[in-house]
Design an enzyme around this catalytic site. Structure first.
Site, short mmCIF file in Angstrom:
data_model
loop_
_atom_site.label_atom_id
_atom_site.label_comp_id
_atom_site.label_asym_id
_atom_site.label_seq_id
_atom_site.Cartn_x
_atom_site.Cartn_y
_atom_site.Cartn_z
N LYS A 1 -44.86 -5.56 -0.05
CA LYS A 1 -44.68 -7.47 0.66
C LYS A 1 -45.51 -7.50 0.38
O LYS A 1 -46.36 -6.87 1.71
CB LYS A 1 -43.36 -7.23 1.53
CG LYS A 1 -43.06 -8.88 1.58
CD LYS A 1 -41.66 -9.35 2.29
CE LYS A 1 -41.37 -10.48 2.61
NZ LYS A 1 -40.05 -10.40 4.49
N SER B 1 -37.01 -13.39 2.71
CA SER B 1 -37.41 -13.32 2.08
C SER B 1 -38.50 -12.06 1.43
O SER B 1 -39.53 -12.91 0.53
CB SER B 1 -38.66 -14.05 3.01
OG SER B 1 -39.07 -12.96 3.97
N SER C 1 -34.32 -10.56 5.85
CA SER C 1 -34.90 -10.34 4.27
C SER C 1 -35.32 -9.74 3.24
O SER C 1 -35.89 -8.99 2.71
CB SER C 1 -36.46 -10.91 5.11
OG SER C 1 -36.29 -12.49 5.75
#
Lengths: 509, 499
Positions: free
Chosen positions: A84, A159, A183
């Site tokens: 990420k 996210s 997330s």
């Protein structure tokens, strides 16, 4: 060797170790898959913001060389991973999904990054996310949306939509996510993958660009429970660079996953959280959740209903604490030292350049939360907002304590709905925030929790997640339950849930 | 248009108003590494050579507390008779400034590590107890260098340079309770407080506390009120960075505020700049609204809970309290109260102590540091330590006097030479040819010349009037350009005239 991208991380590592396939071949297969399906902001999955072809192949070649030299390889050596883009990498840009950090190349690796490299894991690239990990759909990324591999017109969650989508699209067998309010878990739920938020402090935050420091936690994302456990073991453990990191042994999550796969949960006490269900939950989500609870009983668990009365206030408390911390954490993005700089033409002072840069560099959600947080911390409002929210946080932690005095794990749906269409909630922040209703309490209390695939909703054929919550430092219980459910469903479905997803061939080209 | 009106004198000001003061002192700790990272704290490195992701506040970086800094803070707290918190936290103080990399300062807010103490100080021979509100830990900011404008200020500058070497250096901020002492001694008490605090910090060994290097920085809050009235509005004069300036700045603010108030004006709550050259304060940035720092507990750090055992261990390491030490030294040195006060007020206690330890007499050490050295330091606007002469140099001069190699007059020239950068005392003696003439043949010739030149004086001495010897010695000193050993010259005169 196109079949390589369909294999689990555990299988790939075993094959590399045995010399059946080289790490370079494994990496190349995934790079090819990325080239085939990832596309761009305009079309394709668009899970990646940056793909480091050369770096990944070099890292893979290094693993092959170590094997050739007779070195013992770690349990995930040579396995590719999607990282990420909120975790720093010295050899790749790190943007946090924000225009304000576009092109920034950190001078240092996060502790998580370093541990991945030390384990011989091959980092393919950096995945898309909502700006500074703020959002539930990845639509808040400054660099375009990520599309859900199950239905490219729908969001992949957020996210960490990029990390989850990369797994669901078979672009990577492993990914790292970060979870501030859900997330990791919500994207896992809506993409039919596994996502674990470890106990707060279980994984170092050093090098994780902060959203809300007291809530953020990095964790493993994978397609199988065992793969997640193997990755968990690599990244977890005390880090002297993070004061909030826990100086205690990491629970043996791999052993728990293996034990769970045997399918016997006799003696396990499971609590269904009364407050996390009912009105506002999609029928197909409720149905699959009820199936999962029935399955747990069938596997031998003792299921009871448990009340956690303060969970109702979780969302409200969260949206005071999070923006407060965000408003302070994002203050450093001021154009002075790195990242975007707007209006520095010699005619303006530092304050004006800061203001212009922040005005143009941050997206709407980042600004919204900075403003909310600045307000909540202001003198005269602090006690009523931030102070009260902290009290709620304590009450929620007490709810968990009381619940875990009765049961070993708690369960709920991961999200109230399946993946919604891209664009549907962008103008309705409150509707967007509701996605995190079930996941937020664990961030506020700091305990471990995870989402595991629980089937498809009847009305839209999209994945539903089973949310499992365990006490602080009892992360192993998540894997026990997750693996038991996974193996039972595999028998029922004739494979993993993801095998029912569309093939996606050629969509990114 | 600026209207300049003459300020009332200090005595006029305090005839009407009572001052209330509050002192905020920042001490830079002498730890090897910074407050929250492992970077070096060495002063004077190349700009931005002592930085890392943490003290640059790079995205993703996290602080880790320096244990030695916490230990130093606790020791300071204990030495100031404070309670030590059993549990306390850091807090973020949020505001934007380019020299602050995170745009918040990691500090302490409502949970300081040490609180509610006191320190006794002596001003004009009277002891006053100064209440200590709190001592807390925080990190220093970087430094801005404004280029192209006048006097290094941001106004008029074409650009600014930022040096983050100082960013993250541990600071202890020590805040007093309101200081209410008789008006006439207020400025002296302010000075005595900072002096005493500096001695304490040095005695603890937690910092060299050199004000001229910014290791001890003082902000002076002053307000005036009519006797018996509520506290008036205060001003905060920032960065008053010498002992003398503390006294001067407080005096000036008392006069200035008295002038404003007596002409019917009101005092604006503001920060003010101190100007060493003019001896005045000027208004700093005018704040249109009160600064709201939006403090909240620092989520990246865990609370600090010093165990009672640790605090007790640290208590056992405390040095003798400065007032006790002073009394002991005064007795050992044989100084009067007045002499001791002069030494303390000059901030020369440690220098005298060290000079005595290096072999000088106490009186000799005091004479040089408070005399010639102080004069030159004052002329150059530097601290005694930086006047250009070391403790070892002063001690050496005293040794040379004791051996008879220098007399007082020559010694003064040697000290002058050292202060002028001509080298060590021995080098100055050699280079200037300042050795005392005690060699009997050279001195004998001078004695003979003097007797021959003043036969009437010689007769008086022969007749037993020893008071007349001085006249001959004067002539001898003149002839030898002051290099004669006066004691030996007297002996030679008497040998020749009384045998």
């Amino acid at each position: 060797m196109s079949g390589l991208t369909r294999r689990t991380a555990a299988e790939l590592a075993t094959a590399v170790k045995a010399g059946d396939v080289s790490a370079v071949e494994v990496t190349q297969a995934h790079l090819d898959r990325i080239a085939e399906v990832d596309g761009s902001a305009e079309a394709g999955v668009h899970a990646f913001l940056h793909v480091d072809t050369d770096g990944a192949l070099a890292a893979a070649a290094a693993v092959d060389a170590r094997r050739a030299a007779g070195e013992e390889l770690g349990p995930l050596a040579g396995v590719p991973l999607a990282l990420k883009d909120v975790i720093t990498t010295a050899d790749m840009p790190t943007t946090a999904g924000s225009r304000i950090l576009e092109g920034w190349r950190p001078p240092y690796d996060a502790t998580v990054t370093r541990r991945l490299r030390d384990a011989g894991i091959v980092i393919l690239g950096k995945t898309n996310l909502d700006e500074f990990a703020m959002g539930s759909s990845t639509e808040n990324s400054a660099f375009g949306v990520t599309r859900n591999p199950w239905d490219l017109t729908r969001i992949p969650g957020g996210s960490g939509g990029g990390s989850a989508a990369s797994l669901a699209a078979y672009e990577a067998p492993l990914a790292i996510g970060t979870d501030t309010g859900g997330s990791i878990r919500q994207p896992a739920a809506v993409t039919g993958t596994v996502g674990v938020k470890p106990t707060y402090g279980g994984v170092s935050r050093y090098g994780l660009i902060a959203c809300a420091s007291s809530l953020d936690q990095a964790g493993p994302c994978a397609r199988t429970v065992l793969d997640a456990a193997l990755l968990h073991t690599v990244i977890a453990g005390h880090d002297p660079l993070d004061s909030t990191s826990i100086a205690q042994p990491v629970p043996d999550v791999v052993a728990a996953a293996k034990r769970g796969a045997e399918g016997d949960l006799t003696g396990l006490r499971v609590g269904v959280v009364k407050e996390l269900g009912g009105e506002g939950y999609q029928a197909g989500v409720e149905a699959r959740f009820n199936d999962a609870v029935a399955l747990l009983s069938k596997l031998g668990a003792e299921v009871v209903e448990v009340s956690c009365p303060h969970f109702t206030y979780g969302l409200a408390a969260y949206y005071l604490i999070l923006p407060s911390e965000v408003s302070s954490n994002l203050a450093r993005f001021d154009a002075m030292r790195y990242g975007l700089r707007v209006g520095d033409d010699g005619s303006r002072g530092a304050e004006e350049v800061m203001s212009l840069t922040r005005g143009q560099g941050f997206g709407a959600e980042a600004k919204r939360r900075i403003m909310l947080g600045t307000y909540a911390l202001s003198s005269g409002y602090y006690d009523a907002y931030y102070g009260q929210a902290q009290k709620v946080r304590t009450l929620i932690a007490r709810d968990f304590d009381a619940a875990f005095a009765q049961v070993d794990v708690l369960v709920s749906p991961t999200t109230p709905t399946t993946a919604f269409p891209i664009g549907e909630k962008v103008d309705d922040p409150l509707a967007m925030y509701m996605n995190d209703l079930c996941t937020i309490p664990s961030n506020l209390a700091g305990n471990a929790s995870a989402s595991f695939p629980a089937g498809l909703a009847d009305e839209d054929g999209l994945p539903v997640g089973l949310h499992v919550m365990a006490p602080v430092l009892a992360d192993d219980r998540l894997y026990l339950v997750g693996a038991a459910v996974e193996s039972a469903y595999a028998a029922q479905w004739g494979g993993t849930l993801l095998e029912q997803a569309p093939a996606l061939e050629g969509i990114g080209q | 248009m600026t209207v300049t009106t003459a300020l009332p004198s200090f005595d006029e000001a305090i005839a009407t108003y009572e001052p209330v003061m509050g002192m905020e002192v920042h001490v830079e700790l002498g730890t090897a590494t910074k407050m929250f990272c492992g970077c070096s704290t060495t002063f004077g490195g190349e700009p931005n050579s002592q930085v890392c992701p943490v003290c640059l506040g790079l995205p993703g970086s996290l602080p880790v507390v320096n244990e030695i800094a916490v230990e130093s803070a606790i020791r300071i707290g204990l030495a100031l008779n404070c309670s030590i918190a059993e549990w306390c936290r850091f807090a973020r103080k949020n505001y934007f400034y380019p020299d602050m990399p995170k745009n918040f300062q990691t500090s302490q807010y409502d949970e300081p590590i040490a609180f509610d103490g006191y320190m006794d100080v002596v001003a004009d021979g009277v002891e006053y107890r100064i209440g200590i509100e709190r001592a807390h830990m925080e990190e220093d900011t970087g430094k801005s260098l404004h280029v192209g404008g006048a006097t290094g200020r941001i106004h008029g500058a074409s650009h600014s340079l930022l040096d983050y070497n100082r960013s993250g250096i541990p600071l202890i901020e020590i805040v007093t309770k309101p200081i209410e002492v008789p008006a006439e001694v207020a400025p002296a008490v302010a000075r005595a407080y900072v002096t005493e605090l500096r001695e304490l910090i040095r005695a603890l060994g937690v910092s060299e506390a050199r004000m001229e290097l910014g290791q001890l920085r003082c902000d002076a809050n002053v307000s005036l009120r009519l006797p018996g009235a509520a506290y008036g509005t205060r001003t905060e004069t920032k960065n008053v960075n010498s002992l003398r300036s503390v006294e001067r700045a407080v005096t000036y603010e008392i006069r200035r505020q008295a002038s404003v108030l007596s002409s019917g004006g009101t005092i604006v709550q503001e920060t003010r700049h101190w100007h060493e050259d003019t001896g005045e304060t000027t208004s700093g940035r005018v704040k249109e609204e009160a600064e709201d720092y939006r403090y909240f507990p620092e989520p990246d750090l865990v609370p600090i809970a010093p165990s009672r055992e640790w605090v007790d261990e640290l208590r056992a390491t405390l040095p003798e309290p400065p007032s006790v030490r002073r009394a002991r030294l005064q007795e050992a040195w044989g100084f009067t109260d007045l002499e001791m006060r002069d030494v303390v007020n000059a901030g020369a206690l440690s220098l005298v102590f060290d000079t005595v330890a290096a072999g000088a007499t106490a009186g000799g050490a005091k004479k040089w540091w408070l005399g010639e050295v102080a004069r030159v330091a004052n002329e150059r606007g530097v601290a005694l330590e930086d006047a250009g002469i070391s403790v070892a140099d002063v001690a050496r001069v005293e040794v040379l006097i004791g051996e008879g190699a220098l007399n007082d007059k020559l010694a003064r020239q040697v000290v002058e030479g050292v202060l002028a950068g001509e080298g060590t005392p021995d080098e100055v003696v050699a280079a200037r040819g300042l050795a005392v003439v005690s060699d009997d043949s050279a001195l004998g010739a001078a004695v003979d010349d003097a007797i021959a030149a003043q036969p009437d004086v010689a007769d008086k001495i022969r007749a037993g009037n020893l008071g007349a010897v001085g006249a001959l010695i004067g002539a001898i000193m003149k002839a030898t350009k002051g290099q004669a050993d006066a004691k030996r010259a007297r002996e030679l005169i008497l040998e020749r005239l009384q045998s």
